[in-house]
Design an enzyme around this catalytic site. Structure first.
Site, short mmCIF file in Angstrom:
data_model
loop_
_atom_site.label_atom_id
_atom_site.label_comp_id
_atom_site.label_asym_id
_atom_site.label_seq_id
_atom_site.Cartn_x
_atom_site.Cartn_y
_atom_site.Cartn_z
N TYR A 118 0.86 -1.19 0.00
CA TYR A 118 0.00 0.00 0.00
C TYR A 118 0.89 1.23 0.00
O TYR A 118 1.81 1.33 0.82
CB TYR A 118 -0.88 0.01 1.27
CG TYR A 118 -1.65 1.30 1.45
CD1 TYR A 118 -2.95 1.40 0.99
CD2 TYR A 118 -1.06 2.41 2.06
CE1 TYR A 118 -3.67 2.59 1.14
CE2 TYR A 118 -1.76 3.60 2.20
CZ TYR A 118 -3.06 3.68 1.74
OH TYR A 118 -3.76 4.85 1.87
N GLU A 206 -3.47 7.43 -4.10
CA GLU A 206 -3.44 6.20 -3.30
C GLU A 206 -3.37 4.99 -4.22
O GLU A 206 -4.23 4.81 -5.08
CB GLU A 206 -4.72 6.11 -2.44
CG GLU A 206 -4.72 4.91 -1.52
CD GLU A 206 -6.02 4.80 -0.70
OE1 GLU A 206 -7.10 4.72 -1.33
OE2 GLU A 206 -5.95 4.78 0.53
#
Ligand code: GDP
Ligand code: MN
Length: 410
Positions: A118, A206
């Site tokens: 991530y 993101e």
């Protein structure tokens, strides 16, 4: 402005961020053409089909599927295109999928030697720095990682006037547990991502998951990107990226006339000049036990036309049970605003079924009061702002007063 995954990926790729190849379609007729093209260009036999909506968690809702042959591709694509996709980030009804992305499968199925990370980049307003947030726990819901295992989320702050230092990119890659070729590729990935974040004027980027393939490639598999609205004038190419079908139609209409409107859950419509006063007004409503139905900043030029448009925007919302106009007359004088309110009210008399409460303070507030008085609108005055919610409660008790206006002068 929110971007779709495919738009964000195309943009990121122009800054050197590796992505999987893919094409979008809105008509299932184009599927054969696209899958043949993709196979020829990439040699892939497996495809991933992904719903393009402005919401995350699509995988869980059935909006991301892998197809291992032409038949599977056809059935995945036709089931996702046109579906109402429900994810934890959509409303209960879900969102209509108008477009799907068909991309090469980059997971090398059968091997299971890939890793998912991530990485996000955002602005940390309290430190005035750009923050890289990253975790070894990619591909899953990052909110639950943050809640259950916060020690697995790392942060790297970057001074935007210096930029990302090579040792910082290295540290991030190292903390993700990489070495050798994948470490080098991750350093490049992070540097390109940072470059993309800054140069595209994003406020949020993101990537979840960032994929490390078994042959050490680092690829952005998903991407969520939010562009700072204040920067859009600097980028000619951004005009085409806005998907108005994804936006609240009232917010879109407000923007087209230069008003700043945000829809909220409460029942007190607000019309205020200046973002700071608008926020303070919302706080006061909440403190008094009410709930604002919207944020609406009419800006510096609260003339009749703008006030009328603003009224229309607020009143189209069936939740609204009362409207509070809280205007401080500085550059825009109160008498001008009062004229606008009277004019707008007259033009919309039949549509106004809820009490309108007006507070005008500042330059020419006396003249403003006279304008409202002389207009024949019913006036209710109160000595302090805290009375506003009491007045609203009062109007609910006196149903016969619904439809009349109240003006508060402080
Ligand atoms: P989200 O659910 O909206 O966050 O959509 P993602 O793009 O993150 O996809 C959800 C999940 O599908 C990912 O976490 C991956 O595990 C999986 N996925 C995405 N792309 C591919 C792909 O190309 N191949 C395979 N096998 N899985 C994929
Ligand atoms: Mn994702």
């Amino acid at each position: 402005m929110n971007l779709h995954e495919y738009q964000a990926k195309e943009l990121l790729n122009t800054y050197g961020v590796p992505i999987q190849r893919g094409y979008t379609l809105s008509d299932i007729k184009d599927l054969d053409y696209i899958s043949n093209k993709l196979s020829t260009e990439t040699g892939t036999k497996f495809f991933v089909v992904k719903a393009q909506i402005h919401a995350g968690g699509r995988g869980k809702g059935g909006g991301v599927k892998v197809a291992k042959n032409a038949d599977e591709l056809k059935s995945c694509a036709s089931s996702i295109l046109g579906m109402m996709l429900k994810t934890p980030q959509t409303s209960k009804e879900g969102k209509l999928v108008n477009k799907i992305l068909i991309a090469e499968d980059v997971y090398y199925p059968g091997e299971n030697k890939h890793e998912e990370f991530y990485i996000s980049i955002l602005l940390n307003r309290s430190s005035s720095k750009v923050m890289i947030m990253y975790s070894t726990e990619g591909g899953v819901d990052i909110e639950s990682v943050a809640e259950n295992t916060p020690n697995l989320i790392f942060y790297e702050e970057v001074n935007p006037s210096i930029g990302l230092m090579p040792n910082q990119a290295r540290k991030v890659a190292f903390n993700l547990g990489l070495s050798g070729v994948s470490l080098k590729n991750m350093i490049k990935f992070i540097s390109s991502l940072y470059d993309a974040y800054i140069k595209s004027d994003a406020s949020l980027l993101e990537i979840n998951p960032v994929l490390k393939t078994s042959d050490n490639k680092i690829i952005a598999v998903d991407s969520k990107m939010v562009i700072d609205d204040n920067s859009i004038f600097r980028h000619n190419s951004y005009a085409d990226l806005r998907d108005e079908s994804e936006e609240n139609p009232v917010e879109t209409e407000a923007r087209s006339v230069g008003l700043n409107y945000v829809d909220l859950d409460g029942n007190i419509g607000c019309m205020v000049n200046g973002a700071g006063l608008a926020m303070a007004t919302m706080d006061l409503i909440k403190q008094s036990g009410g709930e604002p139905a919207n944020f609406l900043d009419v800006g510096g030029t609260a003339d009749a036309d703008r006030v009328e448009v603003a009224f229309k925007l607020i009143l189209q919302d069936p939740k609204v049970k009362a409207v509070l106009v809280n205007i401080f007359g500085g550059i825009v004088r109160c008498d001008r605003v009062a004229k606008g309110i009277v004019q707008a009210y007259k033009n919309m008399k039949d549509q106004i079924k809820v009490p309108i409460i007006v507070r005008l303070e500042g330059t020419n507030s006396k003249e403003a009061k006279k304008i409202i008085d002389d207009s024949g609108l019913q006036i209710f005055s109160a000595s302090s702002f805290s009375n506003v919610t009491e007045i609203i409660k009062e109007t609910k008790r006196h149903k016969n007063q619904i439809g009349s206006s109240f003006v508060i002068f402080m």
